[in-house]
Design a protein around this motif. Structure first.
Motif, mmCIF file in Angstrom:
data_model
loop_
_atom_site.group_PDB
_atom_site.id
_atom_site.type_symbol
_atom_site.label_atom_id
_atom_site.label_comp_id
_atom_site.label_asym_id
_atom_site.label_seq_id
_atom_site.Cartn_x
_atom_site.Cartn_y
_atom_site.Cartn_z
ATOM 1 N N ILE A 160 -11.435 12.256 11.021
ATOM 2 C CA ILE A 160 -11.124 11.603 12.161
ATOM 3 C C ILE A 160 -10.705 12.368 13.067
ATOM 4 N N MET A 161 -11.283 12.717 14.399
ATOM 5 C CA MET A 161 -10.940 13.431 15.396
ATOM 6 C C MET A 161 -10.258 12.558 16.387
ATOM 7 N N GLY A 162 -8.971 12.729 16.662
ATOM 8 C CA GLY A 162 -8.258 11.729 17.265
ATOM 9 C C GLY A 162 -7.778 10.360 16.959
ATOM 10 N N LEU A 163 -6.401 10.389 16.969
ATOM 11 C CA LEU A 163 -5.713 9.340 16.515
ATOM 12 C C LEU A 163 -4.943 8.504 17.617
ATOM 13 N N GLY A 164 -5.818 8.292 18.633
ATOM 14 C CA GLY A 164 -5.218 7.558 19.801
ATOM 15 C C GLY A 164 -5.402 6.078 19.595
ATOM 16 N N ARG A 165 -5.503 4.996 20.495
ATOM 17 C CA ARG A 165 -5.639 3.836 20.278
ATOM 18 C C ARG A 165 -6.670 3.305 19.231
ATOM 19 N N VAL A 166 -7.909 3.921 19.606
ATOM 20 C CA VAL A 166 -8.775 3.448 18.365
ATOM 21 C C VAL A 166 -8.662 3.999 17.351
ATOM 22 N N GLY A 167 -8.661 5.449 17.303
ATOM 23 C CA GLY A 167 -8.656 6.328 16.053
ATOM 24 C C GLY A 167 -7.342 5.902 15.107
ATOM 25 N N ALA A 168 -6.550 5.636 15.690
ATOM 26 C CA ALA A 168 -5.314 5.169 14.919
ATOM 27 C C ALA A 168 -5.680 3.905 13.880
ATOM 28 N N HIS A 169 -6.286 3.032 14.790
ATOM 29 C CA HIS A 169 -6.580 1.569 14.152
ATOM 30 C C HIS A 169 -7.533 1.921 13.134
ATOM 31 N N VAL A 170 -8.312 2.634 13.339
ATOM 32 C CA VAL A 170 -9.539 3.104 12.232
ATOM 33 C C VAL A 170 -8.727 3.627 11.181
ATOM 34 N N ALA A 171 -7.985 4.633 11.435
ATOM 35 C CA ALA A 171 -7.570 5.410 10.309
ATOM 36 C C ALA A 171 -6.538 4.412 9.171
ATOM 37 N N ARG A 172 -5.705 3.530 9.909
ATOM 38 C CA ARG A 172 -5.098 2.646 9.278
ATOM 39 C C ARG A 172 -5.859 1.969 8.115
ATOM 40 N N GLU A 173 -7.027 1.270 8.967
ATOM 41 C CA GLU A 173 -7.907 0.480 8.072
ATOM 42 C C GLU A 173 -8.492 1.071 7.052
ATOM 43 N N LEU A 174 -9.161 2.224 7.252
ATOM 44 C CA LEU A 174 -9.622 3.135 6.064
ATOM 45 C C LEU A 174 -8.824 3.344 5.412
ATOM 46 N N ALA A 175 -7.550 3.839 5.373
ATOM 47 C CA ALA A 175 -6.567 4.289 4.549
ATOM 48 C C ALA A 175 -6.300 3.011 3.728
ATOM 49 N N ALA A 176 -5.977 1.717 4.089
ATOM 50 C CA ALA A 176 -5.865 0.477 3.319
ATOM 51 C C ALA A 176 -6.901 0.294 2.635
ATOM 52 N N ALA A 177 -8.291 0.623 2.870
ATOM 53 C CA ALA A 177 -9.485 0.139 2.025
ATOM 54 C C ALA A 177 -9.709 1.206 0.982
ATOM 55 N N GLY A 178 -8.744 2.284 0.974
ATOM 56 C CA GLY A 178 -8.994 3.348 -0.130
ATOM 57 C C GLY A 178 -9.947 4.533 0.233
ATOM 58 N N ALA A 179 -9.747 4.789 1.531
ATOM 59 C CA ALA A 179 -10.600 6.104 1.692
ATOM 60 C C ALA A 179 -9.562 7.164 1.805
ATOM 61 N N GLU A 180 -10.266 8.471 1.548
ATOM 62 C CA GLU A 180 -9.823 9.542 1.607
ATOM 63 C C GLU A 180 -9.659 10.173 3.269
ATOM 64 N N LEU A 181 -8.769 10.614 3.933
ATOM 65 C CA LEU A 181 -8.745 10.995 5.342
ATOM 66 C C LEU A 181 -8.215 12.359 5.458
ATOM 67 N N LEU A 182 -9.026 12.807 6.415
ATOM 68 C CA LEU A 182 -8.572 14.029 6.918
ATOM 69 C C LEU A 182 -8.638 13.788 8.507
ATOM 70 N N VAL A 183 -7.495 14.244 9.239
ATOM 71 C CA VAL A 183 -7.356 13.895 10.630
ATOM 72 C C VAL A 183 -6.799 15.158 11.358
ATOM 73 N N VAL A 212 -17.980 11.715 6.289
ATOM 74 C CA VAL A 212 -18.293 10.993 7.648
ATOM 75 C C VAL A 212 -17.288 11.792 8.610
ATOM 76 N N LEU A 213 -17.793 12.231 9.547
ATOM 77 C CA LEU A 213 -17.061 12.661 10.934
ATOM 78 C C LEU A 213 -16.946 11.596 11.717
ATOM 79 N N VAL A 214 -15.705 11.226 12.416
ATOM 80 C CA VAL A 214 -15.405 10.215 12.955
ATOM 81 C C VAL A 214 -14.700 10.591 14.348
ATOM 82 N N PRO A 215 -15.869 10.904 15.343
ATOM 83 C CA PRO A 215 -15.368 11.513 16.670
ATOM 84 C C PRO A 215 -14.670 10.160 17.367
ATOM 85 N N ALA A 216 -13.107 10.344 17.617
ATOM 86 C CA ALA A 216 -12.584 9.294 18.270
ATOM 87 C C ALA A 216 -11.503 9.896 19.532
ATOM 88 N N ALA A 217 -11.869 11.213 20.070
ATOM 89 C CA ALA A 217 -11.288 11.764 20.983
ATOM 90 C C ALA A 217 -12.199 11.641 22.375
#
Ligand SMILES: NC(=O)c1ccc[n+]([C@@H]2O[C@H](COP(=O)([O-])OP(=O)(O)OC[C@H]3O[C@@H](n4cnc5c(N)ncnc54)[C@H](O)[C@@H]3O)[C@@H](O)[C@H]2O)c1
Length: 333
Positions: A160-183, A212-217
């Protein structure tokens, strides 16, 4: 339409690109431009992109955009800002409902409340002012729906590129769903969220090995140079205008990297806000529409696969088909 604001003296440009599917919508960008004509070019380009975004999302809206082209070095204090926004409100009101605006780069819900003093054709006003407020959460919900449409997220690795308003919410939900995260984020304070989520911080997100690359910046991250270095299988995120130019979609296709078009993935905010504020949908109806992004993305990717084209070409084709069908229905009526 381009005119100098009566109160502010600042150029206000409104481009209504299409009204075929219904009232045109598009955000109000407030940014410095070397020359007002650069703002006009941006308004024309961005309004066309909104037409495609609305059509693909299945919304009964066309595309438009407002650009307030601030002369370089403008000191936008509170008084001038208010004057500019009231000028925008008057300009939109003069179109008699043909166009409604919302936030974009440089504006937010509080600014929409000021515009709303001059016209009802505005969305994303603050909740306290009768609006639906900040759109980042529904945008993130739409991104999550799109990511889930690609494959079940548990156990997948997301960069995940960018932990702003959208990216942070996406990251939280993905982590809660058992995904592995690079940020990553240019804002070092976001390391704290990364640690909370058990995510790995990396300074090389664009070359990270991931499903998956998640551009969020910011936009423009996918170029010939960055595409050559990618080590992900799919790209799906909310950042606007991810491709530096349309041909970069072909480079991704050639490398076998699936790119989910940003204007499909990032539509959740506009789908929700216009549903609640312009079309009288209940929050539940608007949320269901946001989740519909999963089906839209699946349709686009299936068409691309079937026709051997890029997802970008398939999404544009879907938009064209919907607009042509509406045009023919109008002519037949
Ligand atoms: N907020 C919405 O409802 C919405 C809707 C549609 C599209 N988008 C798009 O999604 C993206 C994110 O929106 P947002 O509202 O979360 O914005 P934001 O400003 O809250 O977050 C962006 C984050 O990206 C970080 N960032 C900036 N440059 C970076 C870089 N080079 N590398 C890593 N991190 C970087 C910033 O520090 C910030 O934390 C933007 O492109 C925006 O246009 C947002």
């Amino acid at each position: 339409m381009a005119r100098r604001g009566g109160r502010s003296g600042v150029p206000v440009i409104v481009s209504v690109h299409s009204g075929t599917l219904g009232q045109a919508i598009g955000g109000c960008r407030l940014a410095p431009y070397p020359d007002w004509r650069d703002g006009l070019t941006d308004a024309l380009r961005l309004s066309a992109a909104m037409t495609a975004k609305c059509a693909v999302a299945g919304l009964p809206h066309g595309g438009a955009k407002t650009v307030v082209a601030l002369p370089p070095g403008t000191d936008l204090g509170p008084a001038l800002r208010r004057a500019v926004l009231l000028d925008v409100g008057d300009t939109i009101e003069s179109l008699g409902g043909e166009y409604a605006t919302g936030p974009d780069v440089g504006t937010g819900p509080d600014d929409m409340a000021v515009i709303g003093e001059r016209t009802p054709h505005v969305f994303c006003r603050p909740v306290g002012a009768g609006g639906s407020g900040d759109s980042s959460r529904p945008t993130a919900e739409g991104v999550l729906a799109a990511l889930a449409a690609l494959a079940p997220v548990a156990g997948r690795r997301f960069a995940i590129m960018g932990l702003g308003r959208v990216g942070a919410h996406v990251a939280r939900e993905l982590a809660a769903a058992g995904a592995e995260l690079l940020v990553t984020d240019v804002d070092e304070s976001r390391r704290q969220l990364a640690a909370e989520l058990g995510a790995t911080w990396t300074d090389d997100i664009l070359t990270a090995e991931a499903d998956v690359l998640v551009p969020a910046a910011l936009g423009g991250v996918l170029t010939a140079a960055t595409v050559a270095g990618l080590r992900c299988a799919e790209i799906c995120g909310p950042a606007n205008n991810q491709l530096d130019r349309p041909e970069t979609a072909d480079l991704l296709h050639e490398r076998g990297i699936l790119w989910a078009p940003d204007f499909v993935v990032s539509a959740g905010g506009v789908i929700h806000a216009t549903g609640v504020e312009l079309r009288g949908e209940t929050p539940a109806q608007a949320t269901a529409r946001v989740r519909g992004i999963a089906g839209t993305l699946t349709t686009v990717l299936e068409s691309a696969r079937r026709d051997g084209t890029t997802p970008l070409a398939a999404a544009h084709e879907l938009a064209r088909t919907r607009i042509n069908a509406a045009r023919q229905a109008t002519m037949a009526a």
